[in-house]
Design a protein around this motif. Sequence first.
Motif, short mmCIF file in Angstrom:
data_model
loop_
_atom_site.label_atom_id
_atom_site.label_comp_id
_atom_site.label_asym_id
_atom_site.label_seq_id
_atom_site.Cartn_x
_atom_site.Cartn_y
_atom_site.Cartn_z
N ALA A 231 5.48 -3.85 -5.29
CA ALA A 231 5.00 -2.47 -5.19
C ALA A 231 4.93 -1.81 -6.56
O ALA A 231 3.96 -1.12 -6.90
N LEU A 232 5.97 -2.01 -7.37
CA LEU A 232 6.02 -1.40 -8.70
C LEU A 232 5.09 -2.09 -9.68
O LEU A 232 4.60 -1.47 -10.63
N GLN B 115 -2.19 6.09 -4.04
CA GLN B 115 -1.92 7.29 -4.84
C GLN B 115 -0.43 7.47 -5.13
O GLN B 115 -0.05 7.86 -6.24
N PHE B 116 0.42 7.21 -4.13
CA PHE B 116 1.85 7.39 -4.35
C PHE B 116 2.33 6.56 -5.53
O PHE B 116 3.01 7.05 -6.43
N TRP B 117 1.95 5.27 -5.55
CA TRP B 117 2.43 4.37 -6.59
C TRP B 117 1.78 4.66 -7.93
O TRP B 117 2.42 4.57 -8.98
N GLU B 118 0.50 5.04 -7.89
CA GLU B 118 -0.23 5.33 -9.13
C GLU B 118 0.34 6.55 -9.85
O GLU B 118 0.29 6.64 -11.08
N ARG C 199 0.82 -1.20 0.00
CA ARG C 199 0.00 0.00 0.00
C ARG C 199 0.86 1.26 0.00
O ARG C 199 2.06 1.22 0.12
N GLU C 200 0.16 2.38 -0.10
CA GLU C 200 0.83 3.68 -0.16
C GLU C 200 1.72 3.86 1.07
O GLU C 200 1.31 3.54 2.18
N PRO C 201 2.93 4.38 0.90
CA PRO C 201 3.82 4.54 2.05
C PRO C 201 3.21 5.48 3.08
O PRO C 201 2.64 6.50 2.74
N SER C 202 3.35 5.11 4.34
CA SER C 202 3.02 6.02 5.43
C SER C 202 4.32 6.61 5.93
O SER C 202 5.40 6.31 5.43
N ALA C 203 4.26 7.45 6.96
CA ALA C 203 5.48 8.07 7.47
C ALA C 203 6.47 7.03 7.95
O ALA C 203 7.67 7.23 7.92
N GLY C 204 5.95 5.87 8.39
CA GLY C 204 6.84 4.84 8.90
C GLY C 204 7.67 4.17 7.83
O GLY C 204 8.62 3.47 8.14
#
Length: 336
Positions: free
Chosen positions: A126-127, A133-136, A15-20
Amino acid sequence: MSENIFGTTHGMSIREPSAGHKFKGHVIREVRGSEQSPVQLDTITDLPSRYKAVLLDQFGVLHDGVDPYPGAIQAVQALAQKGLRVLIISNSSRRSSGALGKLAAMGFAEEAFAGAITSGEVAHAALLHRQGQFWETLGNKCIHFTWGARGSISLQGLGLEVVRDVEKAEFVLAHGTEALGAGDGMEPTPISLEKIKEILRVAATKNLPLLIANPDVVTVDKNYLRLMPGMFGRWYNEMGGKECVLLGKPAPVIYKAAMQLLGLHDPKDVIAIGDSLEHDIAGAQSAGCDSVFVAGGIHAEELGVSGTSQTVEIEKLEALCEQHGAQPNFVISFLQ
């Protein structure tokens, strides 16, 4: 058994990266374990019986990149015989499917392992799946840092366009430290660390995301420590780069993938074993897992641990743990 587990990695949710997930300078520090000194183990079979599975690091724990460490093969067998499911969790930038074969070639019993998950597998998924949204919105044109003589990492099937001019790139992908990739079917070009720094400086000014498919800063390579792509994250942070995403330890994403492969939900059912305080131990803490620190790996010189001197000085260990913001539950000189 391992084939079924490998098969599930292609469909795992990234999933989209979080701050962690994002590089914060040194280590992920959100979760601290007990401040008590870690319990010292003579052998790995001294672990309490409450665990169901082991997340086991490779380099610096099982082998030195070439040869297995004395006692490591027997230790893995002993863990399996205790009924523990042993899953390799590695910051290798290569796909998971080859991990157990390489260990088997060193003499480890492949049937002792429940499977493997690598940061290279997490990066590939991931790719490939582009969830969030980040990956898209990441784009498809990338600068690719890869390996040279050790064998370039394939990007086949990911729909990426590898470019050599950072001005044309939409992101930077780091699998290795030795060469600049040219795309599948083309030979990578050897590249110096200074040239890599130059490219990263330009990428930082353009606010390009830097994806690190091997977050290790160094790794054991026979008798010395080899610089790894995780160092690029430190440099990028210092250069003002805003978006650096780690796709392996200590980021939570690889631990979520490991738990998924094991079919477990409670992190307290799992104990992680590794030699990097910054990656293995801090990552396990952030994931809520207990951990065993192997002192004879990348921190051996700092702790004065060797084949002839296996005593771990608690004062030195506590200072090093404080430096890295990591607190293991147990410590052992070598996996034995």
